[in-house]
Design a protein around this motif. Structure first.
Motif, short mmCIF file in Angstrom:
data_model
loop_
_atom_site.label_atom_id
_atom_site.label_comp_id
_atom_site.label_asym_id
_atom_site.label_seq_id
_atom_site.Cartn_x
_atom_site.Cartn_y
_atom_site.Cartn_z
N LYS A 78 40.04 -17.14 -11.71
CA LYS A 78 38.82 -17.02 -10.69
C LYS A 78 38.26 -18.29 -10.41
O LYS A 78 37.56 -18.72 -9.48
CB LYS A 78 37.94 -15.94 -11.29
CG LYS A 78 38.28 -14.24 -10.99
CD LYS A 78 38.68 -13.88 -10.07
CE LYS A 78 39.27 -12.59 -9.92
NZ LYS A 78 39.56 -12.05 -8.53
N ASP A 79 38.27 -19.22 -11.41
CA ASP A 79 37.53 -20.40 -10.95
C ASP A 79 38.62 -21.46 -10.46
O ASP A 79 38.14 -22.76 -10.47
CB ASP A 79 36.88 -20.96 -12.58
CG ASP A 79 37.86 -21.41 -13.46
OD1 ASP A 79 39.07 -21.07 -13.32
OD2 ASP A 79 37.55 -21.74 -14.65
N ASN A 80 39.76 -21.08 -10.32
CA ASN A 80 40.74 -21.99 -9.56
C ASN A 80 41.43 -23.24 -10.62
O ASN A 80 41.75 -24.05 -10.08
CB ASN A 80 40.33 -22.55 -8.34
CG ASN A 80 40.28 -21.40 -7.26
OD1 ASN A 80 41.20 -20.62 -7.25
ND2 ASN A 80 39.23 -21.40 -6.16
N ARG A 266 32.35 -14.70 -5.12
CA ARG A 266 32.59 -15.61 -6.20
C ARG A 266 34.11 -16.50 -5.99
O ARG A 266 33.93 -17.51 -6.00
CB ARG A 266 33.06 -14.84 -7.40
CG ARG A 266 31.45 -14.34 -8.19
CD ARG A 266 31.67 -13.59 -9.22
NE ARG A 266 30.36 -12.89 -9.69
CZ ARG A 266 30.18 -11.73 -10.05
NH1 ARG A 266 31.29 -11.00 -10.26
NH2 ARG A 266 29.07 -11.30 -10.52
N GLN A 267 34.85 -15.65 -5.14
CA GLN A 267 36.08 -16.18 -4.93
C GLN A 267 36.05 -17.31 -3.79
O GLN A 267 36.53 -18.38 -3.73
CB GLN A 267 37.31 -15.38 -4.33
CG GLN A 267 38.57 -15.97 -3.85
CD GLN A 267 39.31 -16.54 -5.30
OE1 GLN A 267 39.74 -15.75 -6.14
NE2 GLN A 267 39.51 -17.72 -5.13
N ALA A 604 39.31 -9.74 3.95
CA ALA A 604 39.53 -10.47 2.41
C ALA A 604 40.37 -9.61 1.42
O ALA A 604 40.87 -10.15 0.61
CB ALA A 604 38.16 -10.88 2.18
N THR A 605 39.67 -8.27 1.51
CA THR A 605 40.48 -7.27 0.28
C THR A 605 41.94 -7.20 0.62
O THR A 605 42.50 -7.16 -0.45
CB THR A 605 39.98 -5.78 0.76
OG1 THR A 605 40.39 -5.24 1.70
CG2 THR A 605 38.55 -5.87 0.74
N LEU A 611 40.31 -15.67 1.91
CA LEU A 611 40.67 -15.48 3.44
C LEU A 611 41.46 -17.00 3.50
O LEU A 611 41.24 -17.97 3.24
CB LEU A 611 39.46 -15.69 4.24
CG LEU A 611 38.54 -14.26 4.30
CD1 LEU A 611 37.48 -14.69 4.90
CD2 LEU A 611 39.43 -13.38 5.04
N PRO A 612 42.48 -16.69 4.29
CA PRO A 612 43.25 -17.74 4.73
C PRO A 612 42.80 -18.37 6.06
O PRO A 612 41.86 -17.90 6.56
CB PRO A 612 44.63 -17.09 5.27
CG PRO A 612 44.28 -15.64 5.50
CD PRO A 612 43.13 -15.19 4.90
N GLU A 613 43.32 -19.39 6.40
CA GLU A 613 42.95 -20.38 7.68
C GLU A 613 42.73 -19.53 8.59
O GLU A 613 41.82 -19.60 9.52
CB GLU A 613 43.99 -21.39 7.79
CG GLU A 613 43.71 -22.35 9.15
CD GLU A 613 44.56 -23.25 9.02
OE1 GLU A 613 44.81 -24.00 10.06
OE2 GLU A 613 46.05 -23.06 8.64
N LEU A 614 43.94 -18.63 8.93
CA LEU A 614 43.91 -17.53 10.19
C LEU A 614 44.59 -16.52 9.71
O LEU A 614 45.68 -16.70 8.88
CB LEU A 614 44.27 -18.16 11.61
CG LEU A 614 45.88 -18.74 11.57
CD1 LEU A 614 46.20 -18.73 12.88
CD2 LEU A 614 46.14 -20.26 10.79
#
Length: 716
Positions: A78-80, A266-267, A604-605, A611-614
């Motif tokens: 989650k913290d990448n 958080r994401q 987003a779900t 979320l992607p760029e588009l």
């Protein structure tokens, strides 16, 4: 309205493997990033370990007994910071006895990036009832391809690839570019392979039943110390602590008892932290992985603006960095002119050689206006006039570009035409070749004056006047007047009475490009339109012409060149929707903004809260996910920042640090969300915690903890 913030359904979760985006497993640290599939393998294509726009590792695959292991699960924390893949063996080939059956070996690949280096631990555990001989093979390569080659740009010549050198546990690759620079990368193992060649390492481990074994691997620039458990452990601690520091900047937003929305918040915050690089000038959010992992002017400004109310340090870092790279000369290849603000910077071989103009490129018509406008927003948010004074010469130079170079024909509007064929043909945020056109689909002749850019110019002149008044600059009234002149020009020349909407642009003859696009939402964001026209634009943008059910399309349905699968002509960009929503909120709209936020959340779900760029602009169908755009950046900074701008907009929250006031006007909450808290919100020398709660049909805000001189002013 559906409860859009209810728990994600299993059906929605199942789509994550179908949308094609889960294969992109990205890690980033400073100017280094890694893209691999969800086994952790790098198999060319767009995959690889990159540093400063050069690919250091173009192939890196793991097989067990000549077969790819069976993947159990994989993902990024989650913290990448960490990527982990859990897998198990397929039946192992006989090694002097019976073959080991499938599913007795647990294989864990765990990796992170730190200081321009990949650190990986491969942990092998034998859960079988017998000892096993475990054959493990890594195949690898380094092509030192420039990021633009990886994106598909052909080169007539390349530099010299040198034969790899082997040193027991290491393979060192090297390449001398046409720019004369020697680039090296080293792949090193903690244990000596049984066989090591230039592109392959074969191991044979004896693994007793019930026992485990760790193999440590490092890859990065230059030579490597010998990998071992202590190096892996120590550097993983440093990587996690660095991420934790970035995550702790600014205020914290939590969505009551709603775990799913909290996951999104958080994401998104973690993605901003992942993409943010701490440069000597301060933190800067790089645009996105894999194609745009570098400072972009427009993207950095918009992302910093989205995060401004939570974390003003991003805006300060962006403004300071861009000021240091402000153009001082006219250069057609770089699309530069004195005072202009950078669009993009790159560090690869092709940029150094001038094969592409993006080493330091200025071909963005809006970035200079946005630079001044962000400075004004930062000044209001922080009252940090020490920074504004330091930036004042750069702000004046940027205003000089707007007046002397940005308006090529003297009509009072900012326009563009690329100065060289190597540059971008369209230089607004919709910079694809087919994004600006007439109502019948024909392309206009230049120079082009984009609608939203005039809004940014209006905001810039207004911000300059406000800052100038505080600093005692006698030019402030003239700047304020110039802002009103821009407002009048836009209202006169872009408004289409028969459409009840603004034209997307004016062509070189001053004729309207009468396409109906989301650009008008950006105009609302700047506050330029009259309330009456803002209401008409808002009403139209909330119809099915723009609303896909997953957010707002970039182009109205039914327009010439409309294509929901295109990059800019009918797709949905989260940041574009967020700016339009913020613009609507500026004119008092709250319920529609809450609805749009719910739609973007629904998107987003289906993208694992990232979320992607588009994504494609197809109409939302019951039980079906949004359709992914195949080469979208993920993560993308201004996509991640969208939730925070929309949240600020729906809450009607603004901050005036000079007066020490947090104002909340007619707040709303999206359907399904009844409580929201904001803690550690810093205003000047004060800090305040806010709690929002739905009571009957209203949302109320209550201050909790408070220190220093900060006050809450709530209306509605």
């Amino acid at each position: 309205m559906d409860d859009v913030f209810s728990v994600q359904t299993a059906a929605a979760a199942e789509t994550n493997d179908q949308d094609g985006l889960e294969t992109l497993m990205a890690l980033k640290d400073c100017d280094t990033f890694l893209v691999a599939d969800h086994w952790g393998d790098v198999k060319a294509g767009a995959d690889g370990l990159f540093n400063s726009d050069t690919r250091l590792l173009s192939r890196y695959t793991l097989t067990v007994g000549r077969a790819r292991p069976s993947r159990l699960s994989s993902g990024v924390t989650k913290d990448n910071v960490f990527f982990t893949c859990h897998s198990t063996n397929r039946p192992l080939p006989p090694m002097g006895g019976r073959s080991a059956p499938a599913g007795v070996l647990h294989l864990e690949r765990r990796r992170f990036l730190w200081e321009q280096r990949l650190f990986e631990r491969v942990r092998m555990v034998n859960h079988g009832i017998e000892d096993i001989l475990l054959p493990l093979t890594f195949e690898f390569d380094a092509d030192f391809a420039d990021i633009f080659q990886v994106r598909g740009m052909a080169r007539l010549e390349r530099g010299e690839m040198h034969p790899p050198t082997l040193d027991g546990r290491r393979v060192t690759f090297s390449y001398t570019g046409l720019d004369g620079a020697l680039r090296t990368s080293c792949l090193a193992f903690s244990e000596p392979p049984a066989r090591l060649s230039a592109n392959r390492a074969d191991f044979m481990f004896s693994l007793p039943k019930g026992r485990s074994l760790d193999l440590f691997i490092e890859c990065g620039l230059g030579a490597s110390d010998q990998p071992d458990q202590e190096r892996w452990r120590w550097h993983s601690i440093l990587a996690r602590l660095a991420m934790r520091r970035r995550l702790r900047r600014g205020a914290i937003v939590e969505a009551g008892r709603n775990p799913v929305l909290n996951d999104w918040l958080r994401q998104s915050r973690a993605d901003i932290a992942l993409l943010t690089t701490d440069l000597p000038t301060g933190p800067y959010p790089y645009a996105g992985v894999p194609w745009f992992s570098t400072p972009f002017g427009r993207d950095g400004i918009i992302t910093a603006w989205q995060m401004l109310w939570i974390d003003p340090s991003l805006a300060k870092g962006v403004l300071t960095y861009l000021a240091a790279r402000q153009a001082t000369e006219t250069n057609p290849f770089m699309d530069s002119a004195p005072g202009k603000i950078m669009h993009e910077t790159r560090g690869g071989e092709m940029s150094v050689l001038g094969e592409v103009p993006f080493g330091l490129y200025y071909g963005g018509v809006d970035t200079t206006c946005l630079f001044i406008a962000l400075a004004g927003a930062y000044a209001k948010r922080t009252n940090d006039y020490q920074t504004i004074r330091a930036l004042w010469p750069n702000l004046i130079a940027a205003a000089g570009w707007m007046a002397d170079y940005g308006d090529s024909n003297g009509d009072g509007l900012i326009d563009y035409a690329r100065a060289a064929e190597t540059g971008l043909s369209n230089q607004g945020w919709k910079d694809s070749e087919d994004s600006i056109f007439y109502a019948d689909g024909r392309y206009p002749k230049g120079p082009i004056a984009l609608l939203e850019v005039q809004g940014y110019a209006f905001a810039a002149w207004k911000a300059l006047a406000e800052m100038g008044a505080v600093l005692g600059d006698e030019r402030a009234p003239a700047w304020a007047a110039r802002a009103e002149t821009v407002r009048a020009l836009v209202e006169q020349r872009y408004w289409m009475e028969d459409e009840g909407f603004y034209a997307i642009a004016l062509d070189g003859d001053g004729a309207q490009c009468r396409a109906i696009g989301s650009n008008a939402g950006h105009l609302l964001f700047t506050g330029l339109p009259s309330p009456e026209r803002a209401a008409l634009v808002t009403r139209r943008m909330l119809t099915a012409e723009f609303r896909s059910g997953w957010g707002l399309r970039t182009l109205g349905k039914g327009q010439a060149r409309f294509n929901p699968m295109s990059y800019h002509n009918g797709s949905v960009w989260p940041h574009d929707t967020a700016l339009a929503a913020a613009g609507m909120a500026r004119y008092g709209e709250r319920r529609a903004v809450a609805m749009l936020m719910g739609e973007i959340y629904g998107s987003a779900t289906h993208f694992q809260m990232r979320l992607p760029e588009l994504f494609c602009g197809f109409v939302r169908e019951t039980g079906e996910p949004p359709i992914a755009y195949p080469v979208a950046c993920l993560p993308q900074a201004w996509a991640a920042g969208s939730v925070f701008l929309m949240l600020q907009s729906v809450l009607g929250l603004s901050i005036d640090a000079a007066d020490g006031v947090v104002e909340v006007a007619n707040p709303a909450l999206p359907a399904g969300l009844d409580r929201l808290s904001i803690t550690r919100l810093q205003v000047g020398d004060g800090i305040i915690d806010l709690h929002f709660q739905r009571l009957d049909h209203h949302v109320v805000v209550m201050p909790r903890e408070r220190s220093g001189t900060v006050n809450l002013r709530a209306t509605g």
